[in-house]
Design a protein around this motif. Structure first.
Motif, PDB file in Angstrom:
ATOM      1  N   THR A 294      28.219   5.822 -19.462  1.00  9.93           N
ATOM      2  CA  THR A 294      27.445   4.601 -19.650  1.00  9.93           C
ATOM      3  C   THR A 294      26.326   4.828 -20.663  1.00  9.93           C
ATOM      4  OG1 THR A 294      27.989   3.894 -17.410  1.00  9.93           O
ATOM      5  CG2 THR A 294      26.091   2.840 -18.439  1.00  9.93           C
ATOM      6  N   ASP A 313      32.167   0.788 -20.797  1.00  9.23           N
ATOM      7  CA  ASP A 313      31.460   2.008 -20.394  1.00  9.23           C
ATOM      8  C   ASP A 313      32.209   2.851 -19.359  1.00  9.23           C
ATOM      9  OD1 ASP A 313      31.110   0.538 -18.011  1.00  9.23           O
ATOM     10  OD2 ASP A 313      29.214   1.552 -17.626  1.00  9.23           O
ATOM     11  N   PHE A 336      28.967  -0.958 -13.801  1.00 10.33           N
ATOM     12  CA  PHE A 336      28.616  -0.450 -12.475  1.00 10.33           C
ATOM     13  C   PHE A 336      28.032   0.932 -12.742  1.00 10.33           C
ATOM     14  CE2 PHE A 336      30.125   1.729  -8.488  1.00 10.33           C
ATOM     15  CZ  PHE A 336      29.303   1.054  -7.619  1.00 10.33           C
TER      16      PHE A 336
HETATM   17 MN    MN Z   1      29.072   4.731 -15.809  1.00  8.01          MN
END
Ligand code: MN
Ligand code: GDP
Ligand code: PGA
Ligand code: MN
Length: 625
Positions: A294, A313, A336
């Motif tokens: 991410t 991501d 998330f």
């Molecule tokens: Mn992640």
């Protein structure tokens, strides 16, 4: 004054439809829903439309009940504290069921416990399911969620229908996938992935409910039937176990579909990098959970002149197009993300993404109605009171952690300030490089380039990382996580490696493959590399290699390494380049043998021969040094 409405209540069996029109569902969906109703015995059926009004209604209920707390500092942001026993994926309870065992798991060495996937026969699984699912939704509403992985109606997208008795799950599904009545139209009478989820806590409850989070940790079971395109998840509301579009569908089930159809479903981010010369590149990167996907996908460059845009991501679906270019889409609609460590310095783009319409799970809360976690020390008012994820009073400087290490934000991707304009383009984006990585405290250099596609597959097969809080593993031991897919493989890992090798065909522009390591430490355990925004310097080297710059690499037994001075280090103080790139011979001899042993043990006769040969060559090369 009274207005009299005539209320027509639809019923499925004896169970009333609280919302939506059952008769408008396709025959296949009706059969699926009716079967679920009959088995799980909910008190009502709620057919979701994904609208804001629907979300508002559910949020209102969850606020009243105490499952959610409004974070008053922002617009439409909420905190959820789960049962403290339900905070991560449970790999030991995650299974794949196929008639033939070896469709799911490799032929491991005799006496060895397999770690690449868990198989159970459909017959034995039926017993497990029968001990859990009958009447599992008694006294609860069953939500029926139509969702699309990938833009609704796009040719690469796939449709799922999830039933769940958790309205938290419904709220998160709305963010992470595309929930809309349009899905029913696109689906028509077609097939869909059947996703069944229950918290496993029917009324009257048998177990004390903590934090208004009914769940059933003792009986957690997450099981996949790839042949039937079906998922059954019981006992947990944690994202990776309950948002079935994500790991269960978009990785485990989709990897099987991808093998059959000749494409790839991978645990990868996709990002765009525009260099100072205004040339745009897309790369995909596979790191194990909680190893920096991410953050890399939303990187805020530490060197001026670069522009980063995010496509996805966590998950990439990729296929070669007619002109031989690998094109990738992000099948998800939200992020998330791991909360701890996220702040305006490390990942400002994530911070800006979740200022509204987001759900924070197991983070701490500040007295002024904000979120809090480790890493936000400098971004909250001095001396502010904090309540931990466990509901205890706390302050900065107090011992222990305020947020669970695997606490998460769930936020719409569309709110990301650097979301790529083409992130929903059904054609996908052209991927020129695939980057593997993991948390490797010792031995592994900052960046390595594979010598060929097959060598890259070998490097991917040997990915290892320190365990993280994303699953139930404790401690910081180094675990194998081949292709960063160990917990997400939908089929025999040896067949998966062969599938990757088979993707290389004449006329295809194979992406270059790399391995990076942001996590090498010095003798005091301190990171040798600043990471985060400075990772642009490594990406820049990778892109120059994609452009064929032959003046910046040198050979090594493990792959091509940057020639000294070819990674831009200007403006970085005390980076110990020697230590970042050293290849300790003893370490690598051990590591190479250990990796080969791992493949022999865990993938056995399913290991493609070329992978073992490449490891043999690597060992021989170190022996000559
Ligand atoms: Mn992640
Ligand atoms: P993901 O789960 O793979 O998406 O990983 P995240 O991007 O959420 O990062 C997981 C954790 O690793 C977070 O606590 C981050 O702050 C941390 N992290 C991410 N990138 C870097 C990096 O380049 N260097 C260091 N030292 N930590 C990082
Ligand atoms: P992550 O996603 O890869 O961002 O940690 C969740 C997971 O893999 O469990
Ligand atoms: Mn993941």
């Amino acid at each position: 004054v009274y207005e009299v409405h005539e209320i027509v209540v639809q019923r499925v069996g004896h169970v009333p439809v609280a919302k939506g029109d059952f008769t408008h569902l396709s025959k296949k969906v009706q059969r699926f829903v009716a079967h679920c109703v009959q088995q799980f015995k909910p008190r009502g059926i709620y057919i979701c439309d994904g609208s804001q009004e629907e979300a508002d209604e559910i949020i209102h209920k969850l606020l009243e009940r105490g499952t959610l707390t409004r974070l008053t500092k922002y617009k439409n942001n909420y905190l959820c504290r789960t049962d403290p026993e339900d905070v991560a994926r449970v790999e030991s309870k995650t299974f794949i069921c196929t008639q033939n065992k070896y469709d799911t798991v490799p032929h491991v060495r005799e006496g060895v416990q397999g770690t690449l996937g868990r198989w159970m026969s459909p017959e034995n699984m039926k017993k497990e399911l029968d001990a859990r699912f009958p009447s599992c939704m008694a006294g609860r509403m069953m939500y029926v969620i139509p969702f699309s992985m990938g833009p609704v109606g796009s040719p690469l997208s796939k449709i799922g229908v999830q039933v769940t008795d958790s309205n938290y799950v419904l709220l998160c599904m709305r963010i992470m996938t595309r929930v809309s009545p349009k899905v029913w139209e696109v689906l028509g009478d077609g097939d869909f992935v059947k996703c069944i989820h229950s918290m496993g806590c029917p009324r009257p409850v048998q177990r004390r409910v903590k934090n208004h989070w009914p769940c059933n940790p003792e009986k957690v079971l997450i099981t996949h039937f790839p042949e039937e395109r079906k998922i059954k998840s019981f006992g947990s509301g944690y994202g990776g176990n309950s948002l079935l579009g994500k790991k269960c569908f978009a990785l485990r089930i989709a990897s099987v579909i991808a093998r059959d159809e000749g494409w790839m479903a991978e645990h990868m981010l996709i990002m765009s990098i525009t260099t100072p010369k205004k040339k745009e590149y897309f790369v995909a990167a596979a790191f194990p959970s909680a190893c920096g996907k991410t953050n890399l996908a939303m990187l805020n460059p530490g060197v001026p002149g670069y522009k980063i845009q995010c496509v996805g991501d966590d998950i990439a679906w990729m296929r070669f197009d007619d002109s031989g270019v690998l094109r990738g889409i992000n099948p998800e609609a939200g992020f998330f993300g791991v909360a701890p460590g996220t702040n305006m310095k490390t990942n400002p783009n994530a911070m800006l993404t979740f200022q509204e319409n987001s759900i924070f799970t197991n983070v701490a809360e500040t007295a002024d109605g904000g979120y809090y976690w480790e890493g936000l020390e400098d971004e909250v008012p001095k001396g502010i009171g904090i309540t931990t994820w466990l509901g205890q009073p706390w302050h900065i400087g107090h011992g222990g952690k305020s947020a669970h290490p695997n606490s998460r934000f769930t936020a719409p991707a569309s709110q990301c300030p650097i979301i790529h304009p083409k992130w929903e383009d059904p054609k996908g984006v052209p991927v020129c490089a695939i980057i593997f990585g993991g948390r490797r405290p010792t031995g592994v250099p900052l960046v390595i380039e594979a010598k060929s596609w097959a060598h890259g597959v070998m490097i991917g097969a040997c990915v290892k990382s320190e365990a993280t809080a994303a699953a139930e593993h404790t401690g910081k031991n180094i675990m194998h996580d081949p292709m960063a897919m160990r917990p997400f493989m939908g089929y025999n890992f040896g067949h998966y490696l062969q599938h990757w090798l088979d993707l290389e065909k004449p006329g295809r522009k194979m992406p270059k493959i790399f391995h990076v390591n942001w996590f090498r430490v010095d003798e005091n355990g301190k990171f040798l590399w600043p990471g985060f925004g400075e990772n642009i310097r490594v990406l820049d080297w990778i892109l120059r290699r994609c452009d064929g710059d032959d003046s910046i690499w040198q050979d090594s037994p493990i792959g091509l390494l940057p020639k000294k001075g070819t990674i831009n280090m200007s403006g970085l103080s005390d980076v110990r380049e020697e230590d970042l790139f050293s290849l300790p011979t003893h370490y690598w001899l051990d590591d190479t043998r250990e990796s080969r042993r791992f493949l022999e043990d865990q993938v056995g006769s399913d290991t493609p021969a070329i992978i073992t040969q490449l490891l043999d060559q690597q060992e021989a090369a170190f022996q000559k040094l």
